[in-house]
Write a protein that holds these residues in place. Sequence first.
Motif, PDB file in Angstrom:
ATOM      1  N   ALA A 126       0.844  -1.204   0.000  1.00 52.71           N
ATOM      2  CA  ALA A 126       0.000   0.000   0.000  1.00 52.71           C
ATOM      3  C   ALA A 126       0.876   1.251   0.000  1.00 52.71           C
ATOM      4  CB  ALA A 126      -0.908  -0.010   1.219  1.00 52.71           C
ATOM      5  N   ASP A 127       0.300   2.329  -0.502  1.00 52.66           N
ATOM      6  CA  ASP A 127       1.055   3.582  -0.621  1.00 52.66           C
ATOM      7  C   ASP A 127       1.674   4.024   0.710  1.00 52.66           C
ATOM      8  OD1 ASP A 127       1.355   4.712  -3.152  1.00 52.66           O
ATOM      9  OD2 ASP A 127       0.664   6.635  -2.309  1.00 52.66           O
ATOM     10  N   GLU A 128       0.895   3.925   1.767  1.00 55.77           N
ATOM     11  CA  GLU A 128       1.397   4.381   3.081  1.00 55.77           C
ATOM     12  C   GLU A 128       2.576   3.505   3.534  1.00 55.77           C
ATOM     13  OE1 GLU A 128       2.425   6.663   5.813  1.00 55.77           O
ATOM     14  OE2 GLU A 128       1.170   7.398   4.181  1.00 55.77           O
ATOM     15  N   ALA A 129       2.477   2.197   3.266  1.00 57.00           N
ATOM     16  CA  ALA A 129       3.582   1.293   3.651  1.00 57.00           C
ATOM     17  C   ALA A 129       4.816   1.606   2.814  1.00 57.00           C
ATOM     18  CB  ALA A 129       3.154  -0.151   3.458  1.00 57.00           C
ATOM     19  N   LYS A 130       4.604   1.924   1.541  1.00 54.63           N
ATOM     20  CA  LYS A 130       5.738   2.299   0.672  1.00 54.63           C
ATOM     21  C   LYS A 130       6.413   3.558   1.227  1.00 54.63           C
ATOM     22  CE  LYS A 130       5.024   5.041  -2.495  1.00 54.63           C
ATOM     23  NZ  LYS A 130       4.934   6.211  -3.277  1.00 54.63           N
ATOM     24  N   ASN A 131       5.614   4.526   1.646  1.00 53.00           N
ATOM     25  CA  ASN A 131       6.201   5.751   2.212  1.00 53.00           C
ATOM     26  C   ASN A 131       6.924   5.442   3.528  1.00 53.00           C
ATOM     27  OD1 ASN A 131       5.276   7.211   0.061  1.00 53.00           O
ATOM     28  ND2 ASN A 131       3.413   7.906   1.085  1.00 53.00           N
ATOM     29  N   GLY A 132       6.373   4.500   4.284  1.00 50.20           N
ATOM     30  CA  GLY A 132       7.023   4.067   5.537  1.00 50.20           C
ATOM     31  C   GLY A 132       8.381   3.448   5.242  1.00 50.20           C
ATOM     32  N   TRP A 133       8.448   2.651   4.183  1.00 53.11           N
ATOM     33  CA  TRP A 133       9.729   2.051   3.737  1.00 53.11           C
ATOM     34  C   TRP A 133      10.728   3.172   3.446  1.00 53.11           C
ATOM     35  CZ3 TRP A 133      11.824  -2.779   1.784  1.00 53.11           C
ATOM     36  CH2 TRP A 133      12.884  -2.646   0.873  1.00 53.11           C
ATOM     37  N   TYR A 134      10.260   4.152   2.652  1.00 54.83           N
ATOM     38  CA  TYR A 134      11.139   5.270   2.298  1.00 54.83           C
ATOM     39  C   TYR A 134      11.668   5.943   3.566  1.00 54.83           C
ATOM     40  CZ  TYR A 134      13.224   9.363   0.338  1.00 54.83           C
ATOM     41  OH  TYR A 134      14.152  10.305   0.007  1.00 54.83           O
ATOM     42  N   ARG A 135      10.731   6.288   4.468  1.00 56.95           N
ATOM     43  CA  ARG A 135      11.125   7.051   5.667  1.00 56.95           C
ATOM     44  C   ARG A 135      12.089   6.243   6.533  1.00 56.95           C
ATOM     45  NH1 ARG A 135       5.349   7.904   6.332  1.00 56.95           N
ATOM     46  NH2 ARG A 135       4.840   9.631   4.964  1.00 56.95           N
ATOM     47  N   HIS A 136      11.807   4.945   6.654  1.00 60.18           N
ATOM     48  CA  HIS A 136      12.662   4.101   7.496  1.00 60.18           C
ATOM     49  C   HIS A 136      14.107   4.109   7.001  1.00 60.18           C
ATOM     50  CE1 HIS A 136      14.142   0.768   9.899  1.00 60.18           C
ATOM     51  NE2 HIS A 136      14.658   0.282   8.787  1.00 60.18           N
ATOM     52  N   TRP A 137      14.297   3.819   5.696  1.00 55.00           N
ATOM     53  CA  TRP A 137      15.663   3.681   5.183  1.00 55.00           C
ATOM     54  C   TRP A 137      16.368   5.024   5.082  1.00 55.00           C
ATOM     55  CZ3 TRP A 137      17.537  -0.628   6.233  1.00 55.00           C
ATOM     56  CH2 TRP A 137      16.767  -1.789   6.142  1.00 55.00           C
ATOM     57  N   CYS A 138      15.594   6.061   4.857  1.00 48.74           N
ATOM     58  CA  CYS A 138      16.198   7.393   4.769  1.00 48.74           C
ATOM     59  C   CYS A 138      16.661   7.851   6.162  1.00 48.74           C
ATOM     60  CB  CYS A 138      15.169   8.355   4.172  1.00 48.74           C
ATOM     61  SG  CYS A 138      15.865   9.960   3.851  1.00 48.74           S
ATOM     62  N   ARG A 139      15.782   7.719   7.133  1.00 49.27           N
ATOM     63  CA  ARG A 139      16.128   8.133   8.501  1.00 49.27           C
ATOM     64  C   ARG A 139      17.306   7.303   9.026  1.00 49.27           C
ATOM     65  NH1 ARG A 139      15.754  12.164  12.493  1.00 49.27           N
ATOM     66  NH2 ARG A 139      16.809  11.145  14.181  1.00 49.27           N
ATOM     67  N   ASN A 140      17.210   5.998   8.823  1.00 50.04           N
ATOM     68  CA  ASN A 140      18.265   5.087   9.265  1.00 50.04           C
ATOM     69  C   ASN A 140      19.622   5.493   8.654  1.00 50.04           C
ATOM     70  OD1 ASN A 140      19.787   2.398   8.539  1.00 50.04           O
ATOM     71  ND2 ASN A 140      18.470   1.913  10.282  1.00 50.04           N
ATOM     72  N   GLY A 141      19.628   5.816   7.395  1.00 51.58           N
ATOM     73  CA  GLY A 141      20.865   6.207   6.712  1.00 51.58           C
ATOM     74  C   GLY A 141      21.366   7.559   7.163  1.00 51.58           C
ATOM     75  N   LEU A 142      20.436   8.486   7.399  1.00 53.23           N
ATOM     76  CA  LEU A 142      20.868   9.825   7.838  1.00 53.23           C
ATOM     77  C   LEU A 142      21.407   9.790   9.266  1.00 53.23           C
ATOM     78  CD1 LEU A 142      18.121  12.106   6.221  1.00 53.23           C
ATOM     79  CD2 LEU A 142      20.524  11.903   5.539  1.00 53.23           C
TER      80      LEU A 142
END
Length: 216
Positions: A126-142
């Motif tokens: 789902a779109d929200e889960a896809k955005n959650g994926w994005y946020r997780h890996w971006c935050r984790n990397g930053l």
Amino acid sequence: MLSLMKLHNYFRSSASYRVRIALELKGLSYEYIAVHLARGEQKKDAYAALSADRLVPLLEVDGEKLSQSMAIIEYLDEQHPTPALLPADALGRAKVRALAQSIACEIHPLNNLRVLKYLVHELKVADEAKNGWYRHWCRNGLEAFERQLAPLPASIYCYGNTPTLADCCLVPQIYNAQRFDVNLDGLPRTMAAFEACMALPAFQKAQPSACPDFEA
Ligand SMILES: N[C@@H](CCC(=O)N[C@@H](CS)C(=O)NCC(=O)O)C(=O)O
């Protein structure tokens, strides 16, 4: 006679944005050729004939075609050494490349357009889960990026007091993070470097809203 460089890119592509920053920092003029990624132009015949990987950016220079933003930036840095985007010493270069690769190799590939599309269209996420994926890996990397900055001597930019390859990678990543509403709290050195970069005309000229193909 040297020909005008042509940059095939897309306003919203962060890998393209890295190269635009490098070109602006070095004061190099280029022809902007838009490839509309959201409409799939990267896969259509005209662009596919130029680009083996069907990705942007691609820089045409003196009859050659260069792909991969990091390779392009290092090429530009070698051909046009001033201002330098890598430190003069080997240790400094390794540290700047490590910072840049933390973004380009750890965060960006997981959050690339084709990866996000695969999640939605093939894995039916789902779109929200896809955005959650994005946020997780971006935050984790930053957070990892911030931990790399923490022990370095105080500086205006990511590494030292002039912009480097690391800043070319950081700024587009933060632009994307903001688009996806990633929490950017608690990243003091990362965000200070971002703000310092965005105060410079080169970074402003390279930003998506200044691109000819920009769409709000
Ligand atoms: N590692 C490559 C990444 C290139 C890349 O993934 N470009 C994206 C835009 S940021 C793209 O062209 N995506 C098209 C697609 O996913 O179909 C680089 O640094 O140039």
